[in-house]
Design an enzyme around this catalytic site. Structure first.
Site, PDB file in Angstrom:
ATOM      1  CG  ASP A 134      -2.132   0.930   0.961  1.00  0.00           C
ATOM      2  OD1 ASP A 134      -2.027   1.816   0.083  1.00  0.00           O
ATOM      3  OD2 ASP A 134      -3.166   0.781   1.640  1.00  0.00           O
TER       4      ASP A 134
HETATM    5  C1  BGC Z   1      -4.839   3.408  -0.100  1.00  0.00           C
HETATM    6  C2  BGC Z   1      -4.925   2.423  -1.253  1.00  0.00           C
HETATM    7  C3  BGC Z   1      -4.767   3.159  -2.550  1.00  0.00           C
HETATM    8  C4  BGC Z   1      -3.427   3.878  -2.543  1.00  0.00           C
HETATM    9  C5  BGC Z   1      -3.154   4.654  -3.798  1.00  0.00           C
HETATM   10  C6  BGC Z   1      -3.593   4.255  -0.169  1.00  0.00           C
HETATM   11  O1  BGC Z   1      -3.638   5.271   0.776  1.00  0.00           O
HETATM   12  O2  BGC Z   1      -4.868   2.708   1.120  1.00  0.00           O
HETATM   13  O3  BGC Z   1      -6.143   1.744  -1.213  1.00  0.00           O
HETATM   14  O4  BGC Z   1      -4.854   2.274  -3.624  1.00  0.00           O
HETATM   15  O5  BGC Z   1      -3.433   4.810  -1.450  1.00  0.00           O
HETATM   16  O6  BGC Z   1      -4.004   5.734  -3.908  1.00  0.00           O
END
Ligand code: BGC
Length: 795
Positions: free
Chosen positions: A228
């Site tokens: 993530d």
């Molecule tokens: C989120 C993800 C997301 C990523 C990119 C993160 O903060 O938890 O679900 O895909 O950001 O935007």
């Protein structure tokens, strides 16, 4: 995913061709949204997400795209074909603009109704979450775009999300929290995104048990594992544990550490090459130049259909709905003019349009009178209320649009209640004798103190750019509603099986009693149970038959009758209930379902296949799934509490012993179960909350520094910045503030797109450790773009 052999990369050759430095560099992204294109390699472009495309470019806002219903609403459709279509439509939109990897679907379990990202997830039930997630993946990947299952694993709250530790016993982890992933992984998603949180003491991104033993060895997953955003703490450990790709680019911080580990032998060529070859495979499988049409009309049509399948009719006393155009109708609620259609955070789509309910009434040629009824200004509350009450006089029905405050990534919901002004007005309207219909525009379950008094309740939820239109079409019967709840609505917030954690340890003491498993087993009445949803037709269930197939598989048939003139869709649910009671288990569990068209004034046979897994549990002694020997009821049901028919079968299982279950668990009262009970029953040790004290490192967050002068100053800066995101106390403000305060400084810097340069982040750490000269030097002279010699531990 169908490139000709000749077009595929020669991975073996490339692995020999790249230098170690190039390979190490490839292990993290290029900026926020691309893989690194070493030596002319194409860069895979990524974009969120579950509600539609959010195709950001570094530092640029996302352009408008189609906004679909949020996953939490889509799940009410229980419709795998629909999920496939939505996935494929988002995939087509992605190919047209050159997005290669979609950061969706999110398939975590809704552990309780407070989860700030529950709207991005499907259900409280693992089977439903897994099957819908799998269909969505198949749809996306049918277009050549890769899908990403997220967030692996046990990412069930937003409170302290960057370091919260989910403490779960092995059986619950397997049966509830890993199950959706185990199901969806069979669709071979191009990527799996590791969560921010820890699972049983190890960060999900560094968790070899999850990433190697479960994902690779047991489930044979061979796609890419991606972090993530900003979730990596120890890159060497994460790589060795099985995390291939770090996103976004760590501004040199982790590449330098990887190089040192490579030089010292802590990182081997084998591990490095494994990760690089998976990233090459990803490039090979999903990279495409932009192609195909971006057919906005077709995307819009699919988004409307998806909304129609998702809206759920919860109550309809004396058949008040559907309304007819000749009725005199008053519409009440400030959000009827400005309608929330989605949640906040990384899934937020810059929607192409967002017509309000008033727009929708006029688009359908329906005349209504409108009264604001309530709003944010308490001084106006009583005049708005009086206006609505007198405006409703003489109307055949009053439609109240209630809700409005949406949910957002970064913080959990703190309450399930609607604003007092809304509850008061709804109650006052019913007391004045009006026939009230409530349209709920909420991100998930809410308390409804007036539920018995109103005539009808429609869960319109966050249904994307056609949310309002789909709601109006249900109200006026253009559509016979067919959604059924994919999560339980409790009577009161405190009825929920668990609450969000307060600190950084989330002990899952309720074990597998999640959602309806809890309400059912403990005989706690839900306001609206899992699986509940009405249509304008009464569907009868008759002639249930159960056919035994080889290997504890069954075919369940049930005849559905529709004596109304309207065609209807019925979502038939099959539950299995263990009657022999050898092990601790919920009253019943979903084992299969089917959504069936029952034409008006006719009947049809629904056929649901249930597999042998329905009779299995995860035995922690043998570390394998086993089948309980004994009797099981197979139930055909219209909801988890509306069992229409059942038949008991004998299952020959390989587990014949009887598990000892302590009283507190056999009484099914998660509210009285203590941490000690949980530890005794499961053998799991719940750690103490961590102190997160000095000496500080880049792993600490601003909240940890709150007693230091620099921490106080930075907190104030964050508060001011949060005000730019939204009014104090709004979900946007809270999410910004919570994220900025609780994200490790290294991750904050990596994701700040320049707002917190690495040198300043490093300087803050030095100041907090009272190393003022180092702090000043760091802030002034070094690390504008990359981390240089970051402090890991200060002396
Ligand atoms: C989120 C993800 C997301 C990523 C990119 C993160 O903060 O938890 O679900 O895909 O950001 O935007």
């Amino acid at each position: 995913m169908s490139k000709m052999d000749a077009e595929r990369l020669d991975k073996e050759k490339l692995l020999k061709y790249f230098t170690v430095e190039e390979k190490l560099r490839m292990l993290s992204g290029d900026g926020m949204w691309h893989t690194f294109g070493a030596a002319d390699l194409p860069r895979v472009r990524m974009a969120d997400g579950p509600t539609g495309l959010r195709p950001c470019e570094d530092g640029m806002p996302a352009p408008p795209c189609t906004c679909y219903p949020v996953a939490g609403m889509l799940a009410n459709s229980w419709d795998t074909a629909l999920l496939y279509n939505v996935g494929a439509e988002i995939g087509r939109e992605a190919t047209a603009i050159g997005v290669n990897l979609l950061l969706a679907p999110g398939i975590n379990i809704k552990r309780n109704p407070f989860g700030g990202r529950n709207f991005e997830y499907y259900s409280e039930d693992p089977l439903l979450s897994g099957v819908l997630g799998k269909a969505f993946v198949n749809g996306v990947q049918s277009t050549g775009v890769g899908a990403t299952l997220k967030h692996f694993a046990a990412n069930n709250c937003e409170t302290n999300r960057m370091y919260s530790d989910s403490i779960i016993d092995e059986r619950t982890l397997r049966e509830i929290y890993l199950k959706p992933f185990e199901i969806a992984v069979t669709a071979k998603p191009a990527a799996i995104m590791c969560a921010y949180n820890k699972v049983n003491g190890e960060y999900a991104c560094e968790n070899a048990k999850l990433l190697r033993n479960v994902l690779r060895d047991e489930w044979n997953y061979d796609g890419v594992t991606v972090s993530d955003w900003g979730a990596v703490h120890n890159r060497v450990k994460s790589l060795n544990a099985g995390l291939d790709l770090e996103m976004p680019d760590s501004l040199g911080l982790h590449t330098a550490r990887l190089k040192a580990a490579y030089d010292s032998g802590e990182l081997t060529d084998e591990i490095l090459n494994q990760a690089v070859s998976r990233i090459l495979e990803l490039v090979d499988n999903v990279y495409l130049e932009p192609c195909g049409d971006n057919d906005a009309e077709e995307h819009d049509r699919v988004s409307y259909n998806a909304a129609v399948e998702s809206v759920t009719l919860l109550k309809n006393d004396s058949g008040l709905l559907p309304l007819t155009k000749d009725m005199r109708v008053a519409v009440v609620g400030d959000i009827a003019t400005d309608y929330p259609i989605q949640g906040g955070g990384s899934s937020h789509v810059t929607a192409l349009k967002a017509p309000s309910p008033l727009d929708a009434f006029s688009a359908r040629g329906i005349e209504v009178s409108y009264f604001k009824g309530f709003g944010n200004d308490p001084k106006q509350a009583s005049s708005l209320k009086d206006e609505a009450l007198s405006g409703a006089v003489g109307c055949d029905a009053v439609i109240v649009y209630a809700g409005g405050e949406t949910s957002t990534e970064g913080c959990d919901r703190t309450s399930l209640s609607l604003p007092d002004s809304q509850n008061e007005l709804i109650t006052a309207l019913t007391l004045a004798g009006h026939r009230v219909i409530v349209m709920l525009c909420v991100p998930g379950p809410c308390e409804m103190p007036w539920a018995k008094r109103v005539r009808a309740i429609v869960y319109n939820g966050l249904c994307g750019q056609n949310s309002a239109l789909a709601g109006v079409d249900v109200l006026y019967g253009r559509v016979n509603p067919r959604g059924k709840l994919a999560e339980t609505f409790p009577v009161r917030a405190e009825d929920a099986p668990s609450q969000p954690p307060k600190g950084d340890v989330a002990a899952y003491t309720e074990c597998g009693l999640v959602g309806y498993r809890y309400y059912d087993t403990s005989c706690k009445r839900a306001l609206f149970p899992f699986g509940h949803g009405l249509s304008f037709s009464n569907i009868s269930y008759d002639n249930m038959r159960v056919k035994r197939l080889p290997g504890n598989n069954f075919e369940v048939d049930v005849t559905l009758g529709n004596n109304s003139v309207r065609d209807a869709y019925e979502i038939v649910q099959v539950y299995v209930s263990n009657r022999t009671g050898r092990i601790f288990c919920p009253e019943k569990q979903l084992a299969g379902f089917a959504k069936v068209l029952v034409e008006g004034e006719s009947s049809t046979v629904a056929v649901i296949n249930i597999g042998a897994d329905a009779f299995k549990f995860f035995d922690t002694q043998t570390k394998s799934y086993r089948t309980c020997d004994g009797e099981f009821a197979i139930m055909a049901a219209a909801s988890s509490t509306d069992v229409r028919k059942q038949i008991t079968v004998k299952i020959d299982g390989d587990y014949k012993s009887t598990q000892a279950v302590p009283d507190c668990y056999s009484a099914f009262r998660p509210d009285v179960i203590t941490v000690a009970d949980f530890e005794n029953f499961t053998g799991v040790t719940v750690p103490q909350e961590s102190k997160r004290q000095k000496p500080f490192t880049l792993e600490n967050c601003v909240a940890d520094l709150k007693k230091t002068l620099v921490g106080k100053i930075v907190s104030r800066v964050i508060k001011n910045r949060a005000k730019a995101a939204g009014a104090v106390g709004s979900p946007e403000y809270n999410a910004f503030y919570a994220n900025a305060m609780t994200t490790p400084l290294s991750s904050s810097s990596i994701m700040s797109e320049g707002a917190l340069p690495p040198g300043v982040a490093t300087g803050i750490v030095h100041f907090a450790n009272k190393k003022f000269i180092k702090g000043v030097k760091s802030c002034l002279s070094r690390g504008k773009e990359v981390f240089a010699a970051p402090p890991e531990k200060e002396d």
